[in-house]
Design a protein around this motif. Structure first.
Motif, PDB file in Angstrom:
ATOM      1  N   GLY A 297       0.791  -1.230   0.000  1.00 61.95           N
ATOM      2  CA  GLY A 297       0.000   0.000   0.000  1.00 61.95           C
ATOM      3  C   GLY A 297       0.817   1.269   0.000  1.00 61.95           C
ATOM      4  O   GLY A 297       0.297   2.348  -0.312  1.00 61.95           O
ATOM      5  N   ASP A 298       2.111   1.193   0.352  1.00 62.61           N
ATOM      6  CA  ASP A 298       2.965   2.376   0.320  1.00 62.61           C
ATOM      7  C   ASP A 298       3.171   2.833  -1.123  1.00 62.61           C
ATOM      8  O   ASP A 298       3.219   2.032  -2.048  1.00 62.61           O
ATOM      9  N   ARG A 299       3.339   4.128  -1.288  1.00 61.17           N
ATOM     10  CA  ARG A 299       3.573   4.691  -2.620  1.00 61.17           C
ATOM     11  C   ARG A 299       5.055   5.045  -2.753  1.00 61.17           C
ATOM     12  O   ARG A 299       5.602   5.782  -1.941  1.00 61.17           O
ATOM     13  N   VAL A 300       5.654   4.497  -3.814  1.00 64.70           N
ATOM     14  CA  VAL A 300       7.092   4.651  -4.033  1.00 64.70           C
ATOM     15  C   VAL A 300       7.320   5.281  -5.405  1.00 64.70           C
ATOM     16  O   VAL A 300       6.900   4.725  -6.427  1.00 64.70           O
TER      17      VAL A 300
ATOM     18  N   ALA B  62       1.062  12.435  -2.911  1.00 62.26           N
ATOM     19  CA  ALA B  62       0.929  10.986  -2.804  1.00 62.26           C
ATOM     20  C   ALA B  62       1.305  10.458  -1.420  1.00 62.26           C
ATOM     21  O   ALA B  62       1.036   9.299  -1.117  1.00 62.26           O
ATOM     22  N   ALA B  63       1.907  11.297  -0.577  1.00 64.73           N
ATOM     23  CA  ALA B  63       2.472  10.844   0.696  1.00 64.73           C
ATOM     24  C   ALA B  63       3.440   9.690   0.451  1.00 64.73           C
ATOM     25  O   ALA B  63       3.359   8.613   1.050  1.00 64.73           O
TER      26      ALA B  63
ATOM     27  N   ALA C  47      14.884  18.010   2.933  1.00 62.00           N
ATOM     28  CA  ALA C  47      14.025  18.118   4.109  1.00 62.00           C
ATOM     29  C   ALA C  47      12.702  17.387   3.909  1.00 62.00           C
ATOM     30  O   ALA C  47      11.785  17.524   4.704  1.00 62.00           O
ATOM     31  N   ALA C  48      12.601  16.608   2.849  1.00 65.92           N
ATOM     32  CA  ALA C  48      11.349  15.929   2.533  1.00 65.92           C
ATOM     33  C   ALA C  48      11.111  14.755   3.476  1.00 65.92           C
ATOM     34  O   ALA C  48      12.058  14.172   4.011  1.00 65.92           O
ATOM     35  N   PRO C  49       9.838  14.388   3.664  1.00 65.98           N
ATOM     36  CA  PRO C  49       9.516  13.266   4.566  1.00 65.98           C
ATOM     37  C   PRO C  49       9.668  11.903   3.901  1.00 65.98           C
ATOM     38  O   PRO C  49       9.040  10.939   4.321  1.00 65.98           O
ATOM     39  N   TRP C  50      10.470  11.809   2.863  1.00 68.96           N
ATOM     40  CA  TRP C  50      10.737  10.532   2.207  1.00 68.96           C
ATOM     41  C   TRP C  50      12.231  10.450   1.915  1.00 68.96           C
ATOM     42  O   TRP C  50      12.942  11.457   1.919  1.00 68.96           O
TER      43      TRP C  50
END
Length: 526
Positions: A73-76, A119-120, A140-143
């Motif tokens: 379910g994670d978006r990559v 897309a988170a 600084a992105a959350p990915w």
């Protein structure tokens, strides 16, 4: 058509099943020794990747991604050039039950970030050459940003089993340009594989003996659905050219590989027309197809004269895949009718709705092109709405939900042939890429010298359309060639290298309504 209907019902059942497994369907069930991806470099070095190699490499990469925390379910995101690594990475993501988000490599880091935030995204995977600009701008992105070589170096010893997510779960999240707002994310469920397989078989008529090449980049819907996904699904080798477009190189690849089934955007054929005078005798395609924008009878006629085989137009939407055109397969073929873009492909029902209400227009009356959503009318229908955007989703469907409204206008005759009068409102199709004027306007408005901007398309013999901009500068700025170059470079860096305005004009004001809304129809387009 009866046989087509039977085959489509079988695909809908198999790919929509509760235990549908993407890695199994696209890789593991196929003969191990068969070629999955043929990668061609700019110097015509040809490298084949078998289904066995694809499985082994994607299993190792999936194990690494799982160790990094990627789950079903994670978006990559994938920010990669065409070729083996792209296929390996996509399969690795799907093995985990995760969702691949393809990103066109011409996008600037800020445009990548916009999509990844929407897309988170859990992670972005890229070629080593793309790592530095992504990491520099997105630190600084959350990915996390991972390169393919880093993933392979850290691969655990034991592979992970592939995850069956079922037909309703998404396996792709594809962003498409919108002429009226930010890019829209299209979640593609596993059951959409039935639609992709149907077009690959009936629309393109790819046979086991064909050498198949879809020259469109998999960073976009047509290249992704039918250049990567559908061939793998059908167990057929796909050609991936790891180089930018060049007419002479295109001819070299057609010749070297003996391509028999070729599809590309009209821009590719226009560039070939401007370059090629005579065709080498070893180039003998059996099937020629085109999608992404209207083809035109003149270009189709040129192709037939040069290649000796018909060039058929196909009509696609990112939200649907190909739904209309002239199918090559004998079970779905219809005669070409001058000026028409063809008829509905097997598995789809199209109509034209009245311009005022949602009733079907009479044959020949202008209206809005729509696709029936009911399973008995369009068993291949899979789109249900945009990611994180209920307002835009609602605008795509009639109030009763019976029709998906494409945004295109035209007529339909009594035999079901479609005739377009406009496509996608203000969207600009340049060199086969669909560009939103608003995206380019927003990029321009980020420059301190720009007060206002209007972006539009102008006709071009090769590109189809070129992106152009009328710009109002802030007080004290000079509108000259140097400033035009500055703004062009700014759009390249802040949005995308394929979408910068190739013509920049400086004006004192833009035409607007009394309420301040821009009158695009009154923007000069000479």
């Amino acid at each position: 058509m009866e046989e087509a209907g039977r085959v489509i019902r079988e695909w809908v059942h198999v790919y929509g099943a509760a235990d549908a497994n993407v890695a199994l369907l696209l890789n593991d069930r196929h003969p191990a020794a068969d070629t999955a991806v043929t990668e061609v470099t700019a110097d015509l070095e040809v490298r084949d990747l078998s289904f066995a190699d694809l499985r082994e490499r994607s299993e190792r990469r999936a194990a690494t991604l799982r160790a990094l925390g990627v789950r079903a379910g994670d978006r990559v995101g994938t920010f990669m050039e065409k070729g083996h690594e792209q296929a390996v990475t996509a399969l690795a993501i799907w093995r985990l039950g995760a969702v691949q988000m393809p990103l066109f490599t011409a996008l600037a880091p800020s445009a990548v970030a916009q999509r990844a935030h929407d897309a988170a995204a859990t992670a972005i995977i890229c070629d080593p050459a793309h790592a530095e600009p992504l990491r520099q701008d997105l630190n600084a992105a959350p990915w996390d940003v991972h390169t393919t070589d880093e993933l392979d170096a850290a691969a655990p010893a034991d592979p992970v089993p592939s995850v069956a997510v079922g037909g309703d779960a998404p396996f792709l999240l594809v962003y498409t340009s919108s002429p009226t707002g930010p890019p829209r994310g299209v979640p593609v469920p596993v059951r959409a594989l039935a639609a992709f397989h149907s077009y690959f078989h009936f629309g393109l008529d790819v046979t086991p003996s064909d050498v198949y090449w879809n020259a469109t980049d998999p960073g976009w819907g047509y290249g992704l659905y039918y250049g990567l996904v559908a061939p793998l699904l059908a167990g057929h080798a796909t050609v991936q050219l790891r180089a930018g477009f060049d007419p002479e190189l295109t001819l070299d690849v057609l010749s070297t590989l003996g391509v028999t089934n070729f599809t590309a955007t009209p821009a590719v054929y226009r560039a070939l027309r401007a370059t090629v005078k005579t065709l080498p005798p070893e180039i003998m395609p059996r099937r020629l197809s085109s999608a992404g924008e209207p083809l035109g009878s003149e270009l189709a006629g040129w192709a037939f004269d040069l290649f000796g085989t018909p060039l058929y137009e196909h009509y696609d939407k990112t939200e649907l895949g190909v739904v209309a055109g002239y199918a090559h397969h004998a079970d779905a073929h219809v005669p070409v009718r001058g000026g028409s873009a063809g008829r509905a492909m097997p598995g789809w029902t199209l109509s034209v709705l009245d311009a005022v209400d949602d009733n079907e227009a009479k044959p020949g009356d202008p209206g809005r092109l729509a696709v029936a959503t009911a399973p008995d009318a369009s068993p291949l229908m899979w789109f249900t709405g945009y990611h994180n955007n209920p307002a835009a989703s609602a605008n795509r469907f009639s109030p009763d939900g019976d029709w998906y409204v494409t945004g295109d206008a035209g007529t339909q005759d009594e035999d079901g042939y479609l005739f377009f009068s406009s496509r996608d409102h203000d969207a600009i199709v340049t060199y086969g890429y669909r560009v939103s004027p608003m995206d380019v306007e927003n990029a321009l408005l980020g420059h301190p010298a720009v007060a206002e901007a209007a972006v539009f398309g102008v006709p071009d013999e090769i590109a189809g359309q070129l992106v152009a901009a009328d710009v109002v500068l802030t007080p004290g700025q000079t509108g000259d060639d140097a400033m035009a170059q500055v703004l062009q470079d700014y759009v390249r860096e802040r949005f995308a290298s394929h979408a910068f305005p190739r013509r920049v004009s400086f004006v004192s004001r833009l035409p607007r309504t009394a309420s301040g809304k821009m009158r695009r129809g009154r923007v000069p387009r000479a």
